[in-house]
Design an enzyme around this catalytic site. Structure first.
Site, PDB file in Angstrom:
ATOM      1  N   HIS A  52       0.837  -1.209   0.000  1.00 31.45           N
ATOM      2  CA  HIS A  52       0.000   0.000   0.000  1.00 31.45           C
ATOM      3  C   HIS A  52       0.873   1.260   0.000  1.00 31.45           C
ATOM      4  CE1 HIS A  52      -3.977   1.857   1.687  1.00 31.45           C
ATOM      5  NE2 HIS A  52      -3.296   2.760   1.018  1.00 31.45           N
ATOM      6  N   HIS A  54       1.461   5.124  -2.046  1.00 24.75           N
ATOM      7  CA  HIS A  54       0.988   6.128  -3.011  1.00 24.75           C
ATOM      8  C   HIS A  54       2.213   6.781  -3.642  1.00 24.75           C
ATOM      9  CE1 HIS A  54      -3.258   5.901  -1.739  1.00 24.75           C
ATOM     10  NE2 HIS A  54      -2.764   5.693  -0.535  1.00 24.75           N
ATOM     11  N   ASP A 299       0.841   2.595   3.765  1.00 22.85           N
ATOM     12  CA  ASP A 299      -0.048   3.691   3.335  1.00 22.85           C
ATOM     13  C   ASP A 299       0.747   4.990   3.192  1.00 22.85           C
ATOM     14  OD1 ASP A 299      -2.252   5.115   2.500  1.00 22.85           O
ATOM     15  OD2 ASP A 299      -3.326   5.003   4.405  1.00 22.85           O
TER      16      ASP A 299
HETATM   17 ZN    ZN Z   1      -6.992   4.099   2.272  1.00 21.04          ZN
END
Ligand code: ZN
Length: 435
Positions: A52, A54, A299
Site C-alpha cells: 500500500h 501512493h 499507506d
Molecule cells: Zn486508504
C-alpha cells in the site's frame, strides 16, 4: 552483472552466515572479485514488500514520483511496492498501469506493481477495465479505489466476482461514506472536547462485515486496507474462523500512535482512517501478533507541506511512511515482545507478496531465489529527521522522535539500492551496477 558477498549476516531465524549473490540470485559462492558487504552484527531480512504505497505519478509529481517514491522505499529496506490507483489519470486502464510499472523497472530501486482501480476514475459508478489491466504487461492482481471506499454493495459484489476468475483480490478502503461525512478524527470524548467532527469506528467495521459476507458468498478473495479499530479486529477474527478468504493490513502509525496526538491540532497526525484509542492500538497489535491481521503496509501518502501546515480541518489526510516503517514495527512489535524477526520477515515481505501475487519472495535467501534483502542495524537509535526522508514530501509524524533501528543496506534483485545507510546514485542503480 552484480556479484556480492555479504559476510556475517544474522538471518531472520537467528542463524549467522555469509550470503553470496551472482546475476541477481543467491548462489552457493560468489565469483572472485565480488563486491563485499560487511554485515557483522546486522540483521538480514528479506526485501520488504509494501502492499500500500501512493507514488503519486502520474499527475501529482509535486508530492512524489515513481523515482522518488521508490528511493524512499529503498531507504526504508523495501524492494517492492504496490502503487495505489489514485493518480491522475487514475490507474484504471492497461495503458496507465503499464506506464507506472515500466517507470519502476527503468529506475530499478524497487519492483513497482501497480494496483488497478475498481471503478472508472474512482468514481464508484461502474467497473474499470479490470480484465484488461490483469492481462496487461503490468499483470495487475490487486484492485482498489483506495482513498475512497467501494461503498456500493452491488459494484463490490461484481468486482469480487470478476477478480475471482483470475486469482485477483479487491483491497477495500473500508469507510462508510455517509457515516464519515466531514469527519476529522476518531469519534469519542476527545473529538467532542476538541470540537472536531468524529469518525466512528463503526464506519469501518460495517463495511468490513458486509464485505466478508460478500466474499464468503462469492468464494472470492478480499483484502482490508489499514485496519484501525478493535471492532474491525473482532469482525476479521470471526470471518477467518468461518474460513472466509480475507486478509488484512495495519499501518505502522496505527500500531504506535493514538488519537491523543490530535490534541496538538498538528495536522501531521491527520490521517485516514484516523488515529484511534490506546485500546484500539492494543487490539491491532495483538491481531498482528496472532495472525488475525496478516501484514503491515505503510499507506505512504506524500503531501506538499502547505497542505499539512494548514488548520486541521483544511489539511490533507495522510503521512509518509516508507523510511520509518521498519523502525516503528521494531518499536511497537519487536521491542514489546509481540513479534520476532522471523515474524517481521513474514508480515513485511512473504505475506504481502503472497497477497499481491508477487513472485520471488516465497523462499527468501534460498539458493536460486532472487536476491532481495535488507540489512538492519537493530541496535541503532536515531532521532528521525528530514535527512531520513528521500521522497518529495516530509509529512512524517515522526520528525524529531527517537526511533530504534536503521536500514544499512538494501539489495533489489542483486543490485544494491542503498549502502552504508545512503541511497546509491540513480544512474548506477538503473544500470544494475555493483557497489
Ligand atoms: Zn486508504
Amino acid at each position: 552483472m552484480t556479484a556480492l558477498t555479504i559476510t556475517g549476516a544474522t538471518l531472520p531465524d537467528g542463524t549467522r552466515r555469509d550470503l553470496h549473490v551472482d546475476a541477481g540470485v543467491f548462489v552457493e559462492s560468489a565469483p572472485a572479485g565480488a563486491a563485499r558487504i560487511d554485515a557483522d552484527g546486522l540483521q538480514a531480512l528479506p526485501g520488504l514488500v509494501d502492499l500500500h504505497t501512493h507514488l503519486r505519478e502520474p499527475g501529482f509529481e509535486a508530492s512524489e514520483t515513481v523515482l522518488t517514491g521508490t528511493q524512499a522505499a529503498a531507504a526504508g529496506g523495501f524492494t517492492a511496492v504496490f502503487a495505489m490507483a489514485n493518480t491522475f489519470p487514475v490507474q484504471d486502464t492497461a495503458g496507465v498501469v503499464e506506464q507506472v510499472a515500466s517507470l519502476g523497472a527503468q529506475h530499478g530501486y524497487a519492483t513497482v506493481r501497480p494496483i488497478g482501480a475498481v471503478t472508472v476514475g474512482l468514481a464508484g459508478e461502474r467497473l474499470a477495465e479490470i480484465g484488461a489491466m490483469a492481462r496487461s504487461r503490468a499483470a495487475v492482481r490487486v484492485f482498489s479505489d483506495d482513498g475512497k471506499c467501494v461503498s456500493d454493495p452491488l459494484l463490490m459484489r461484481r468486482a469480487l466476482e470478476y477478480v475471482a476468475t483470475f486469482g485477483g483480490v479487491v483491497a477495500q478502503h473500508a469507510q462508510e461514506p455517509r457515516l464519515t461525512e466531514g469527519a476529522q478524527m476518531n469519534e469519542g470524548e476527545l473529538s467532542s472536547e476538541l470540537g472536531l467532527a468524529g469518525w466512528p469506528g463503526v464506519a469501518e467495521e460495517a463495511i468490513i462485515a458486509r464485505d466478508v459476507l460478500l466474499a464468503e458468498q462469492l468464494r472470492a478473495r478480499l483484502h482490508i486496507c489499514h485496519v484501525s479499530t478493535a471492532g474491525s479486529v473482532e469482525v476479521l477474527r470471526w470471518a477467518k474462523g468461518r474460513g472466509i478468504d480475507v486478509t488484512a493490513e495495519v499501518t505502522p502509525h496505527h500500531l504506535l500512535l493514538t488519537e491523543q496526538r490530535a490534541a496538538s491540532y498538528d495536522a501531521r497526525y491527520k490521517v485516514n482512517p484516523p488515529l484511534r484509542t490506546q485500546e484500539d492500538v492494543d487490539a491491532v497489535r495483538a491481531a498482528l501478533a496472532d495472525g488475525t491481521i496478516d501484514i503491515v503496509a505503510t499507506d505512504h501518502a506524500p503531501h506538499p507541506i502547505e497542505t499539512k501546515e494548514a488548520a486541521w480541518a483544511e489539511a490533507s489526510f495522510g503521512m509518509v511512511g516508507l523510511e520509518s516503517a521498519l523502525s516503528v514495527v521494531q518499536s511497537a512489535m519487536v521491542e514489546t515482545g509481540l513479534l520476532d524477526w522471523a515474524d517481521v520477515a513474514r508480515v513485511l515481505s512473504a505475506a504481502p507478496a503472497a497477497i499481491g501475487r508477487l513472485d520471488g519472495y516465497d523462499a527468501p535467501f534460498a539458493i536460486g531465489s532472487p536476491a532481495h534483502l535488507t540489512l538492519v542495524d537493530t541496535a541503532a537509535r536515531r532521532t528521525f529527521g528530514t535527512g531520513d526522508l528521500h521522497g518529495r514530501s516530509i509529512n512524517s509524524p515522526y520528525l524529531g522522535a527517537e526511533l530504534p533501528g536503521r536500514v544499512v543496506a538494501t539489495v533489489h534483485g542483486g543490485v544494491p539500492t542503498a549502502l552504508d545507510g545512503e541511497l546509491r546514485p540513480a544512474e548506477e542503480v538503473a544500470n544494475g551496477q555493483a557497489a
